[in-house]
Design a protein around this motif. Structure first.
Motif, PDB file in Angstrom:
ATOM      1  N   HIS A  83      42.517  37.582  36.015  1.00 11.66           N
ATOM      2  CA  HIS A  83      41.131  37.352  35.607  1.00 11.66           C
ATOM      3  C   HIS A  83      40.789  38.096  34.324  1.00 11.66           C
ATOM      4  O   HIS A  83      41.384  39.130  33.988  1.00 11.66           O
ATOM      5  N   PHE A  84      39.789  37.575  33.617  1.00 12.33           N
ATOM      6  CA  PHE A  84      39.174  38.327  32.528  1.00 12.33           C
ATOM      7  C   PHE A  84      38.562  39.603  33.108  1.00 12.33           C
ATOM      8  O   PHE A  84      38.014  39.590  34.218  1.00 12.33           O
ATOM      9  N   ALA A  85      38.616  40.676  32.366  1.00 16.58           N
ATOM     10  CA  ALA A  85      37.946  41.905  32.803  1.00 16.58           C
ATOM     11  C   ALA A  85      36.454  41.656  32.981  1.00 16.58           C
ATOM     12  O   ALA A  85      35.806  42.235  33.869  1.00 16.58           O
ATOM     13  N   GLU A  86      35.889  40.765  32.155  1.00 17.62           N
ATOM     14  CA  GLU A  86      34.466  40.441  32.246  1.00 17.62           C
ATOM     15  C   GLU A  86      34.119  39.801  33.592  1.00 17.62           C
ATOM     16  O   GLU A  86      33.012  40.000  34.112  1.00 17.62           O
ATOM     17  N   THR A  87      35.056  39.034  34.165  1.00 24.11           N
ATOM     18  CA  THR A  87      34.790  38.405  35.457  1.00 24.11           C
ATOM     19  C   THR A  87      34.715  39.446  36.562  1.00 24.11           C
ATOM     20  O   THR A  87      33.847  39.376  37.436  1.00 24.11           O
ATOM     21  N   ILE A  88      35.609  40.403  36.555  1.00 25.23           N
ATOM     22  CA  ILE A  88      35.580  41.459  37.572  1.00 25.23           C
ATOM     23  C   ILE A  88      34.293  42.266  37.450  1.00 25.23           C
ATOM     24  O   ILE A  88      33.644  42.586  38.457  1.00 25.23           O
TER      25      ILE A  88
END
Length: 252
Positions: A83-88
């Motif tokens: 995942h994108f870090a932004e999603t987490i």
């Protein structure tokens, strides 16, 4: 619903049938999304139910609706490791903001990763195989504990979703689970209006040109006017990760 077969957790027969899905679609024809969710969750019409969420671009809408009805509904999140870090970060923001009390983070089996994706690069030459290991298998194992699941699919997102009903049967493992699509008839303007009305936080990648967000290696920006999901698996003949199989989706 008096003819619907009772759910028995020890019974290996299918929990629901196509007939049940048709009857539920007719029962809730004309009902609002909130009315349908309150009946399904509050009256137990679908048995033990969970929601599957990617915490993507539009996920906040369904999660907010569910939190208003029952914040203890299990929320299943597939942590693929890609995942994108932004999603987490967005996931954690929404869980706190909406008071989601039962987040369940699902991870792929380490043995599967070691045997079939040791380098972590399977996405680059076999995206179907990568999704199978990192999404399909762990979700199937988690859903075996439930009778039904909510999804965030919407008809406007792509041609493959254009004619989906609110209620359908997931026949992937013969269990006869219900798959419920509460937002299937919501369009983009209604989604946007709900975000504004309830002041919901946005996924940070949306403003950067990502209207549909999956794993980082396989998600690309989308040009204005393009299908919102056209940035997923760009360059591959692939439109779904595999947890929603086109062959399972009846056009009712």
């Amino acid at each position: 619903m008096n003819e619907m077969r009772p759910i028995d957790r020890l019974d290996t027969a299918p929990r629901f049938t196509d007939h049940d899905a048709v009857r539920l679609n007719r029962m809730f024809r004309g009902a609002s999304t909130r009315e349908m969710l309150e009946a399904v969750i509050g009256d137990g019409l679908a048995g033990e139910v969970a929601t599957v969420s990617s915490f993507g671009a539009e996920s906040a809408v369904l999660l907010h609706l569910l939190a208003c009805v029952d914040p203890h509904v299990p929320v299943l999140f597939l942590d693929t490791g890609k995942h994108f870090a932004e999603t987490i970060g967005y996931r954690d923001t929404l869980v706190a903001r909406l008071g989601l009390a039962n987040l369940q983070v699902l991870a792929p089996d380490p043995a599967d990763i070691a045997a079939r994706d040791e380098t972590g690069l399977r996405w680059s030459y076999d995206p179907d195989g990568c999704c199978e290991i990192r999404k399909v298998r762990p979700l199937a194992a988690a859903l075996s504990r439930y009778d039904a699941s909510f999804t965030g699919r919407k008809a406007f997102q792509s041609a493959t979703r254009a004619n989906l009903p609110r209620f359908e049967i997931d026949t992937s493992d013969g269990a006869g689970r219900l798959k419920i699509n509460p937002l299937i008839d919501w369009d983009a303007s209604r989604i946007e209006g709900y975000f504004i009305e309830h002041d919901l936080p946005r996924h940070p990648l949306v403003a950067r040109g990502f209207p549909s967000i999956g794993c980082e290696p396989c998600t690309h920006k989308v040009a204005p006017g393009e299908d919102p999901r056209s940035g997923r698996w760009k360059g591959w003949d692939k439109t779904e990760c595999g947890i929603h199989k086109p062959g399972e989706e009846p056009f009712l």
